[in-house]
Design a protein around this motif. Structure first.
Motif, PDB file in Angstrom:
ATOM      1  N   GLY A  56       0.772  -1.160   0.010  1.00 50.12           N
ATOM      2  CA  GLY A  56      -0.234   0.079   0.142  1.00 50.12           C
ATOM      3  C   GLY A  56       0.866   1.230  -0.058  1.00 50.12           C
ATOM      4  O   GLY A  56       0.626   1.934  -0.731  1.00 50.12           O
ATOM      5  N   LYS A  57       1.924   1.367   0.885  1.00 41.51           N
ATOM      6  CA  LYS A  57       2.785   2.490   0.968  1.00 41.51           C
ATOM      7  C   LYS A  57       3.851   2.468  -0.327  1.00 41.51           C
ATOM      8  O   LYS A  57       4.606   3.431  -0.250  1.00 41.51           O
ATOM      9  N   PRO A  59       5.909   6.234  -7.065  1.00 39.10           N
ATOM     10  CA  PRO A  59       6.936   5.431  -7.333  1.00 39.10           C
ATOM     11  C   PRO A  59       7.451   4.615  -5.739  1.00 39.10           C
ATOM     12  O   PRO A  59       6.858   5.165  -4.533  1.00 39.10           O
ATOM     13  N   TRP A  60       7.900   3.664  -6.068  1.00 35.34           N
ATOM     14  CA  TRP A  60       8.314   2.678  -5.158  1.00 35.34           C
ATOM     15  C   TRP A  60       9.497   3.370  -4.307  1.00 35.34           C
ATOM     16  O   TRP A  60      10.500   4.049  -4.884  1.00 35.34           O
ATOM     17  N   THR A  61       9.855   3.318  -2.815  1.00 35.91           N
ATOM     18  CA  THR A  61      10.895   3.811  -2.104  1.00 35.91           C
ATOM     19  C   THR A  61      11.539   2.600  -1.375  1.00 35.91           C
ATOM     20  O   THR A  61      11.051   1.725  -0.991  1.00 35.91           O
ATOM     21  N   PHE A  62      12.967   2.574  -1.690  1.00 31.86           N
ATOM     22  CA  PHE A  62      13.652   1.580  -1.377  1.00 31.86           C
ATOM     23  C   PHE A  62      14.639   1.859  -0.098  1.00 31.86           C
ATOM     24  O   PHE A  62      15.410   2.860  -0.605  1.00 31.86           O
TER      25      PHE A  62
END
Length: 615
Positions: A526-527, A576-579
């Motif tokens: 979700g996040k 966008p995804w955060t890694f």
């Protein structure tokens, strides 16, 4: 003088009584039986269009017992027996007179025989009897009380039925037919008495037993029947399924020990409840070309209470022991299991399903399952669709589903584990709620061989994975939300060992890494975040080359645009995804660099290389 007058009167009355009794005896014993036999032998052949034989008819006018011996009906235009019996006894009671209804003390049929055959055109040896024109039906009478009767001790002994099916090239035999109905009545004095019907027979070598109690003529229609079937051979009866099947069932034995209870009470809907045990043994399904699909050595079902009319089913335990399943996908993408069914009915079934779903009342169907256990299953997978076919065997699969219900109010427990023929293993333990969808649990994968799954990833890369074992363990949680499906992964531990990568057409590896590990990973769908506590790689060796055109070879390891890797349409843009990787450790690496752009090849070797990056 009075006494002297009485003597002749008394004597006369006595003689008259004796004469009447004698005449009654003569008519009953000597006249009525031959007359009845003569009339029957005259009229029955006309009605049946078949030769009829009756050995004898006897009647006892004092006990009102009628016996018919040696009755037989021949096949049409043949001397072979069609229907017959050794003896029929009908024992009337005098109560029939003052109750103005037939009251029978006993009805006994000894050794009845029936021979039936079906011709190649689908007709039967009795079809002409059914097709005979019947007289015009009489005007319906005003509705009144049903006819009254009392039949006692109805019994059939040692019956047999032979069925020759020339159309299906099959023969069926029912032997040792014994039927007992001790009491059947709707007279007021007997309506509260239980009858205890029973049926026993051997059908094609399989014993079938039905026994129970019933009150068939009360308002409640209370009835219980015991259904006991022992090793009924299922394939022998498939020829009579009124549809064309797209599969074969070469073997299968059915055992049942079920109690069926029926009750109908005033101002309440009727109920039909089933309980007991159903067992399937040596059941096999194949494709039409005899390739195996499903093999079920044993399926045992314990039904606690199945209320058929109310659509409420409480299943105790279901055991599926050592099943074997063949899953095949051909080059055209067709999966063998999806073709199993009734030919020509797939579209109709889908249409009917939609209509039923739209018209059915939600909540009508109710299911409770205490436990479903699949033990020692084998699934043989063959996929011909990829350019390089994929095959594997899933072995010793164990699945347990506990406390499942529909509609669900509590999550069901689901445990699954298996290993493959390559030594890989998988295990899952958790809970699942179907509506609204939610699940949580743990998953472990051990020693999955990455090269074995090359048919599914090789179109996207331009190198080979020569070796590599993948391991993973994690907790997961997923739930349906208004925004979609939410899922999280926590405590992720993942590793790849013995990784060897080689460019296509070359003889040496350009990457060799004995150990790669991801520790304590967290993923939130979700996040759209990924957090890794540590990424660790040890004792690796990497070879990098700059080719003569100045390009670096490692940049050419992914399939170029326009290949199969690009055929999947891209999803619309989202957040966008955060890694986040809290620590990266590269320990004791060897890096070699070769440069082919100068006239003379340049080689550089750097080792040991150690890199630690935090946050």
């Amino acid at each position: 003088m009075v006494s002297t007058l009485k003597k002749p009167v008394t004597r006369k009355v006595g003689w008259w009584a004796a004469g009447i009794i004698g005449l009654y005896a003569i008519v009953g014993f000597l006249v009525l039986p031959p007359v009845a036999r003569h009339v029957a032998l005259q009229e029955l052949p006309k009605a049946l269009h078949r030769e009829v034989s009756i050995e004898s008819i006897r009647f006892n006018p004092f006990t009102l017992a009628l016996r018919v011996n040696g009755f037989g009906v021949k096949e049409k235009e043949s001397t072979n027996l069609f229907v017959g019996f050794d003896e029929l006894l009908v024992d009337f009671q005098l109560a029939s007179i003052f109750r103005r209804a037939p009251v029978l003390r006993e009805v006994r049929l000894q050794a009845p025989k029936v021979k039936i055959f079906r011709n190649q055109d689908g007709s039967y040896n009795f079809s002409d009897l059914i097709e005979q024109p019947s007289p015009e039906p009489p005007e319906p009478a005003a509705k009144g009380a049903p006819p009254r009767f009392s039949l006692n001790n109805i019994q059939i002994f040692d019956g047999q039925v032979d069925f020759d099916d020339h159309l299906a090239a099959a023969r069926h035999e029912v032997r040792e037919i014994n039927v007992a109905v001790p009491f059947l009545s709707n007279l007021p004095y007997a309506a509260d008495l239980y009858i205890e019907p029973s049926f026993r027979a051997v059908v094609d070598g399989s014993p079938v037993v039905l026994a129970g109690k019933t009150k068939p003529f009360r308002d409640s229609l209370e009835s219980t029947v015991e259904i006991d079937i022992d090793h009924l051979d299922i394939p022998r009866f498939l020829a009579y399924v009124p549809a064309k099947l797209s599969f074969k069932i070469p073997s299968g034995l059915l055992d049942t020990k079920v109690t069926a209870s029926f009750m109908r009470q005033k101002d309440r809907p009727p109920t039909l409840t089933l309980s007991g045990r159903v067992t399937l043994e040596k059941f096999a399904v194949t494709e039409l070309d005899d390739r195996p699909l499903v093999t079920l050595p044993l399926v045992a079902v314990r039904v606690d209470a199945a209320e058929v009319f109310a659509q409420r089913f409480h299943i105790g335990h279901v055991l599926v022991q050592d099943p074997e399943l063949q899953v095949r996908r051909d080059r055209a993408g067709k999966i063998n299991l999806l073709s199993v069914g009734v030919e020509g009915e797939a579209k109709k079934g889908a249409s009917d399903g939609k209509e039923a779903a739209g018209s059915g009342k939600k909540g009508d169907f109710n299911l409770e399952l205490t436990e479903l256990k699949v033990a020692g299953a084998t699934i043989r997978v063959s996929d011909e669709m990829p350019d390089k076919p994929f095959r594997t065997d899933i072995e010793v699969l164990n699945l347990t589903i506990s406390r499942f219900s529909f509609p669900q109010t509590k999550p069901a427990a689901v445990a699954l584990d298996f290993r493959t023929s390559a030594g890989e293993s998988f295990s899952h333990a958790g809970t699942v709620l179907v509506e609204p969808l939610s699940a949580e649990g743990t998953v472990e994968l051990s020693n999955f061989r990455i090269p074995a799954y090359a048919p599914y990833y090789y179109p996207f890369i331009l190198f080979e994975v020569k070796e590599g074992l993948f391991n993973l363990s994690t907790r997961y949680s997923l739930a349906k939300t208004p925004d979609g499906l939410g899922a999280t992964i926590s405590g992720l531990q993942s590793s790849v060992s013995s990784l060897q990568l080689r460019k296509q057409g070359e003889g040496t590896d350009f990457v060799r890494i004995p150990e790669i590990a991801v520790k304590n990973g967290e993923v939130d769908l979700g996040k759209r975040t990924v957090v890794v506590e540590e990424f660790l790689a040890k004792n690796g060796a990497i070879a990098v080359k700059r080719e003569k055109d100045g390009s670096i070879d490692l940049t050419k390891l992914v399939a170029p645009p326009g290949s199969k890797a690009e055929e999947t349409p891209r999803a619309e843009e989202t957040r966008p995804w955060t890694f986040t990787v809290k620590k990266v450790t590269v320990d004791r690496y060897a890096v070699s660099f070769a440069d082919e752009t100068p006239a003379d090849l340049v080689k550089v070797q750097a080792e040991p290389v150690q890199v630690v990056v935090e946050n």
